[in-house]
Design a protein around this motif. Sequence first.
Motif, PDB file in Angstrom:
ATOM      1  N   PRO A  42      20.959  64.136  24.786  1.00  0.00           N
ATOM      2  CA  PRO A  42      19.944  63.225  24.241  1.00  0.00           C
ATOM      3  C   PRO A  42      18.779  64.018  23.651  1.00  0.00           C
ATOM      4  CG  PRO A  42      19.931  63.184  26.637  1.00  0.00           C
ATOM      5  CD  PRO A  42      21.070  64.053  26.227  1.00  0.00           C
ATOM      6  N   THR A  43      18.117  63.456  22.659  1.00  0.00           N
ATOM      7  CA  THR A  43      17.020  64.166  21.995  1.00  0.00           C
ATOM      8  C   THR A  43      15.661  63.886  22.629  1.00  0.00           C
ATOM      9  OG1 THR A  43      16.845  62.390  20.388  1.00  0.00           O
ATOM     10  CG2 THR A  43      18.210  64.277  19.784  1.00  0.00           C
ATOM     11  N   VAL A  44      15.513  62.732  23.275  1.00  0.00           N
ATOM     12  CA  VAL A  44      14.260  62.384  23.946  1.00  0.00           C
ATOM     13  C   VAL A  44      14.583  62.104  25.408  1.00  0.00           C
ATOM     14  CG1 VAL A  44      12.353  60.728  24.062  1.00  0.00           C
ATOM     15  CG2 VAL A  44      13.306  61.372  21.843  1.00  0.00           C
ATOM     16  N   VAL A  45      13.827  62.733  26.313  1.00  0.00           N
ATOM     17  CA  VAL A  45      14.074  62.574  27.747  1.00  0.00           C
ATOM     18  C   VAL A  45      12.824  62.036  28.411  1.00  0.00           C
ATOM     19  CG1 VAL A  45      14.615  63.804  29.881  1.00  0.00           C
ATOM     20  CG2 VAL A  45      15.775  64.437  27.757  1.00  0.00           C
ATOM     21  N   ASN A  46      12.974  60.922  29.140  1.00  0.00           N
ATOM     22  CA  ASN A  46      11.852  60.340  29.882  1.00  0.00           C
ATOM     23  C   ASN A  46      11.792  60.825  31.322  1.00  0.00           C
ATOM     24  OD1 ASN A  46      11.018  58.796  27.684  1.00  0.00           O
ATOM     25  ND2 ASN A  46      12.295  57.063  28.264  1.00  0.00           N
ATOM     26  N   ILE A  58      19.874  61.567  33.263  1.00  0.00           N
ATOM     27  CA  ILE A  58      18.842  61.694  32.243  1.00  0.00           C
ATOM     28  C   ILE A  58      18.471  60.303  31.734  1.00  0.00           C
ATOM     29  CG2 ILE A  58      18.253  62.750  30.030  1.00  0.00           C
ATOM     30  CD1 ILE A  58      20.666  64.705  30.656  1.00  0.00           C
ATOM     31  N   THR A  60      16.543  58.029  29.063  1.00  0.00           N
ATOM     32  CA  THR A  60      16.088  58.145  27.682  1.00  0.00           C
ATOM     33  C   THR A  60      15.734  56.753  27.150  1.00  0.00           C
ATOM     34  OG1 THR A  60      18.162  57.756  26.485  1.00  0.00           O
ATOM     35  CG2 THR A  60      17.820  59.976  27.384  1.00  0.00           C
ATOM     36  N   SER A  62      17.075  55.462  24.741  1.00  0.00           N
ATOM     37  CA  SER A  62      18.323  54.864  24.252  1.00  0.00           C
ATOM     38  C   SER A  62      19.367  54.669  25.347  1.00  0.00           C
ATOM     39  CB  SER A  62      18.907  55.722  23.127  1.00  0.00           C
ATOM     40  OG  SER A  62      19.217  57.012  23.610  1.00  0.00           O
ATOM     41  N   TYR A  65      22.105  58.817  30.675  1.00  0.00           N
ATOM     42  CA  TYR A  65      23.120  59.851  30.474  1.00  0.00           C
ATOM     43  C   TYR A  65      23.363  60.562  31.797  1.00  0.00           C
ATOM     44  CZ  TYR A  65      22.576  59.312  25.452  1.00  0.00           C
ATOM     45  OH  TYR A  65      22.562  58.811  24.180  1.00  0.00           O
ATOM     46  N   ARG A  74      27.297  59.088  28.228  1.00  0.00           N
ATOM     47  CA  ARG A  74      26.376  57.962  28.219  1.00  0.00           C
ATOM     48  C   ARG A  74      26.930  56.909  29.167  1.00  0.00           C
ATOM     49  NH1 ARG A  74      24.123  54.065  23.792  1.00  0.00           N
ATOM     50  NH2 ARG A  74      22.548  53.117  25.115  1.00  0.00           N
ATOM     51  N   THR A  89      12.982  54.493  31.804  1.00  0.00           N
ATOM     52  CA  THR A  89      11.794  55.332  31.915  1.00  0.00           C
ATOM     53  C   THR A  89      11.711  56.132  33.201  1.00  0.00           C
ATOM     54  OG1 THR A  89      10.552  53.497  32.859  1.00  0.00           O
ATOM     55  CG2 THR A  89      10.416  53.779  30.478  1.00  0.00           C
TER      56      THR A  89
END
Length: 135
Positions: A42-46, A58, A60, A62, A65, A74, A89
Motif C-alpha cells: 500500500p502507498t499510504v499507511v495509517n 496494515i 490504509t 483503501s 492489508y 488485501r 485508521t
Amino acid sequence: MRVFHALCAVLALIASAGASTPRLDDITEYFRTSLSPTQGAPTVVNALAQTSDGYLWIATPSGLYRFDGVRFDRIDSIGTVRLLGEGITTLVATRSGRGLWIGYEYGGASFIEGDTLKNYPLESGYPVERSGGSP
C-alpha cells in the motif's frame, strides 16, 4: 590486578572504536529487499500491528492489508463475513497477539481472531474518529 583489568578494558574500547562500521553490503546474514506498490504494497499507511501468527497488518484509507514477509494480501473479508468498509485508521493486536481490533474512519470496529470476524457497526456505539482533538 585491578589496574591490569582496567587497562585491558581501555584497550578493548580503543580497539573497538577504531574498528570500521560495517556497510550494508558487508552484512551477509540477512536478506533484504525493497517492496513497492508494484509488489502490492500500500502507498499510504495509517497504522501497523503484528499478531502472534507473524502477520503484519496494515491499515490504509483503501482497506486492510496483511503482509507475511513476502507478499501483501488485501483483506476484504474473513470467511463469508465482510469488513465494515475501507477507510481503516486504527489497528490494535490483543495482548495475547491472537486477535486484532480494527477501527474505521467513519465509525465502527471489527475484531479478527483466527478465521472469524465480528463486526461492531457504528450503531453499536463505537465512536467516529475526528481529526484534531477529542471526539
